[in-house]
Design an enzyme around this catalytic site. Structure first.
Site, PDB file in Angstrom:
ATOM      1  N   GLY A   1      20.258 -43.378  -0.295  1.00 26.86           N
ATOM      2  CA  GLY A   1      20.401 -42.436  -1.408  1.00 26.86           C
ATOM      3  C   GLY A   1      19.059 -42.096  -2.041  1.00 26.86           C
TER       4      GLY A   1
ATOM      5  N   ARG B   1      16.671 -56.318   5.180  1.00 25.93           N
ATOM      6  CA  ARG B   1      16.026 -56.120   3.871  1.00 25.93           C
ATOM      7  C   ARG B   1      15.159 -57.315   3.461  1.00 25.93           C
ATOM      8  NH1 ARG B   1      21.152 -53.100   1.049  1.00 25.93           N
ATOM      9  NH2 ARG B   1      20.514 -51.005   1.670  1.00 25.93           N
TER      10      ARG B   1
ATOM     11  N   LYS C   1      28.843 -32.982   5.884  1.00 26.59           N
ATOM     12  CA  LYS C   1      29.134 -31.904   4.926  1.00 26.59           C
ATOM     13  C   LYS C   1      27.923 -31.125   4.451  1.00 26.59           C
ATOM     14  CE  LYS C   1      33.359 -33.787   3.093  1.00 26.59           C
ATOM     15  NZ  LYS C   1      33.996 -34.480   1.980  1.00 26.59           N
TER      16      LYS C   1
ATOM     17  N   GLY D   1      20.902 -42.474   5.533  1.00 25.22           N
ATOM     18  CA  GLY D   1      21.861 -43.416   6.088  1.00 25.22           C
ATOM     19  C   GLY D   1      22.217 -43.322   7.555  1.00 25.22           C
TER      20      GLY D   1
HETATM   21  P1  AMP Z   1      26.492 -37.804   6.455  1.00 27.50           P
HETATM   22  O1  AMP Z   1      26.743 -39.115   5.739  1.00 27.50           O
HETATM   23  O2  AMP Z   1      26.818 -36.594   5.657  1.00 27.50           O
HETATM   24  O3  AMP Z   1      25.138 -37.772   7.093  1.00 27.50           O
HETATM   25  O4  AMP Z   1      27.569 -37.753   7.635  1.00 27.50           O
HETATM   26  C1  AMP Z   1      27.570 -38.652   8.675  1.00 27.50           C
HETATM   27  C2  AMP Z   1      28.921 -38.611   9.342  1.00 27.50           C
HETATM   28  O5  AMP Z   1      29.167 -37.311   9.840  1.00 27.50           O
HETATM   29  C3  AMP Z   1      29.013 -39.538  10.524  1.00 27.50           C
HETATM   30  O6  AMP Z   1      29.918 -40.567  10.228  1.00 27.50           O
HETATM   31  C4  AMP Z   1      29.529 -38.646  11.646  1.00 27.50           C
HETATM   32  O7  AMP Z   1      30.572 -39.234  12.396  1.00 27.50           O
HETATM   33  C5  AMP Z   1      30.054 -37.440  10.905  1.00 27.50           C
HETATM   34  N1  AMP Z   1      30.067 -36.230  11.745  1.00 27.50           N
HETATM   35  C6  AMP Z   1      29.063 -35.740  12.484  1.00 27.50           C
HETATM   36  N2  AMP Z   1      29.460 -34.659  13.174  1.00 27.50           N
HETATM   37  C7  AMP Z   1      30.755 -34.444  12.867  1.00 27.50           C
HETATM   38  C8  AMP Z   1      31.722 -33.472  13.274  1.00 27.50           C
HETATM   39  N3  AMP Z   1      31.421 -32.512  14.136  1.00 27.50           N
HETATM   40  N4  AMP Z   1      32.960 -33.557  12.738  1.00 27.50           N
HETATM   41  C9  AMP Z   1      33.268 -34.539  11.862  1.00 27.50           C
HETATM   42  N5  AMP Z   1      32.395 -35.479  11.438  1.00 27.50           N
HETATM   43  C10 AMP Z   1      31.159 -35.438  11.938  1.00 27.50           C
END
Ligand code: AMP
Length: 397
Positions: free
Chosen positions: A378, A36, A199, A355
């Site tokens: 974010g 940064r 999610k 992220g």
């Molecule tokens: P996000 O912050 O929503 O982009 O989620 C990122 C996180 O999703 C990372 O830490 C990944 O390890 C996790 N992730 C990706 N694929 C899977 C999966 N099939 N099952 C559980 N976690 C996952």
């Protein structure tokens, strides 16, 4: 609207909101990642070259109740001076007589850094009187902190009202805005978005927004299993948000109505535990046995995604294809990163925003082979969702 390229900075004090919220080793108080600081350097150097002086302000960490040594910005002075090639003076505070006397005496070419803004609760509260005190440090206000542009804080938003004709974006924010706009308003086709991560719930707004602009939408990572279950597939113990099955069905329907190619993975690398040491199999994504969970994209999915990406002219990537933090489940994410690099080398524009895909592209050492890697997690997500970011609106308005 003023801009940094045409503004006359000669003999002016530029009050720049930067994002120096860098990670610091708790014991040695040394900076562990200076990305940064390096990212803010071009704006600072440009203003100095144009005959101005610079007053820098930033937050660091989340101090609870006033000043705390480990969150003091004095810890970064030596390194900051080295990065920008100028000895930086330290204000000791961010408001008050002494800090103001120092900024008022700055000569062209000089730089000072104010103390952590969040030592005052008024910063995050967006108090007008506090913003007015900050405003006294500059003749012109420059916002170059994209990572906090989605917050209506005193230094990111409220302060701008004290510079009705002298407020502008720094080079960093300007680059972020240009690259997102390039994706969202693109007339070049095909436009492909890859949205992965854990999610559906956290990505739903961005998916809905993208459905009206993209040609291809690849859903990956843990999110995919909610879509598979919504279509009647067996997903075993994979990550699923049962509350979002209806939403997934609605998205599948909307994609069809809008003629978007919504790609849901067809196979999956499954494991019998959430661990790098777990037993591994590869199966059809809709036939995952109980006791097993999908943690990465399978062979056919990787092939399909690579092909879609390689044939794209504009690419947006947000969120990994699997649990890339573990060696055995990083292949899908790496394949996507490599396909994006290949498309970019063939002339596509690629934006890595948000992220964990940023962490992934850095992990694979491919960050300099894509068009743009966003610095604002974010803030980037909210901008992609179509929200008006207060820090951006304050400069434009
Ligand atoms: P996000 O912050 O929503 O982009 O989620 C990122 C996180 O999703 C990372 O830490 C990944 O390890 C996790 N992730 C990706 N694929 C899977 C999966 N099939 N099952 C559980 N976690 C996952």
């Amino acid at each position: 609207m003023q801009n940094i390229h045409t503004y006359n900075f000669q003999d002016k004090r530029a009050l720049i909101r930067v994002d120096f919220n860098v990670p610091i080793n708790k014991e040695t108080l040394e900076i562990t990642d200076d990305t940064r600081i390096r990212a803010a350097a071009p704006t600072i150097k440009m203003i100095l070259e144009k005959g101005g002086s610079v007053v820098l302000m930033s937050h660091m960490g989340r101090p609870k109740n006033g000043p705390e040594d480990r969150f003091s910005l004095k810890n970064i002075i030596t390194h900051l001076s080295k990065v920008i090639g100028v000895d930086v003076k330290f204000g000791g505070d961010c408001i008050g007589k002494d800090a103001l006397a120092m900024s008022e005496n700055l000569q062209p070419g000089e730089v000072m850094l104010l103390e952590n803004l969040r030592f005052y609760k008024q910063e995050t509260a967006g108090t007008e009187e506090f913003a007015k005190q900050l405003a006294k440090h500059g003749d012109v206000y420059v916002n170059d902190a994209f990572g906090t542009a989605h917050r209506a804080h005193a230094s990111t938003t409220v302060v701008a009202k004290f510079f009705p004709n002298d407020k502008l974006f720094g080079l960093l924010i300007e680059g972020e805005i240009k690259s997102v706009d390039k994706v969202l308003n693109s007339t070049e086709k095909p436009l492909t978005a890859i949205v992965g991560g854990a999610k559906v719930s956290s990505k739903i707004t961005i998916i809905e927004r993208l459905l009206s602009t993209v040609d291809n939408l690849i859903v990956g990572g843990g999110m995919a299993y909610t879509f598979v279950k919504a279509q009647g597939g067996k997903v075993g113990n994979s990550l699923v948000e049962d509350d979002f099955l209806d939403v997934a069905t609605k998205i599948l329907r909307e994609a069809k109505e809008k003629g978007v190619n919504l790609y849901i993975p067809v196979d999956s690398v499954i494991a019998d535990a959430f661990s790098n040491e777990a037993n591994i199999e590869e199966v059809s994504i809709s036939e995952i046995p109980d006791g097993w969970m999908g943690l990465d994209a399978g062979t056919q999915t990787k092939k399909d995604c690579s092909e879609i990406i390689r044939n794209s002219k504009v690419i947006l990537w947000n969120g990994p294809m699997g649990v890339f933090e573990m060696e055995n489940f990083q292949s899908g994410t790496k394949t996507v990163a490599e396909a994006i690099v290949e498309a970019t080398s063939n002339g596509a524009f690629s934006l890595i925003g948000g992220g964990d895909s940023v962490a992934a592209i850095n992990k694979f050492n491919l960050a300099d082979k894509v068009s743009y890697v966003s610095t604002g997690g974010g803030a980037m997500l909210e901008y992609l969702e179509g929200k008006e970011l207060p820090g951006i609106a304050a400069i434009k308005g």
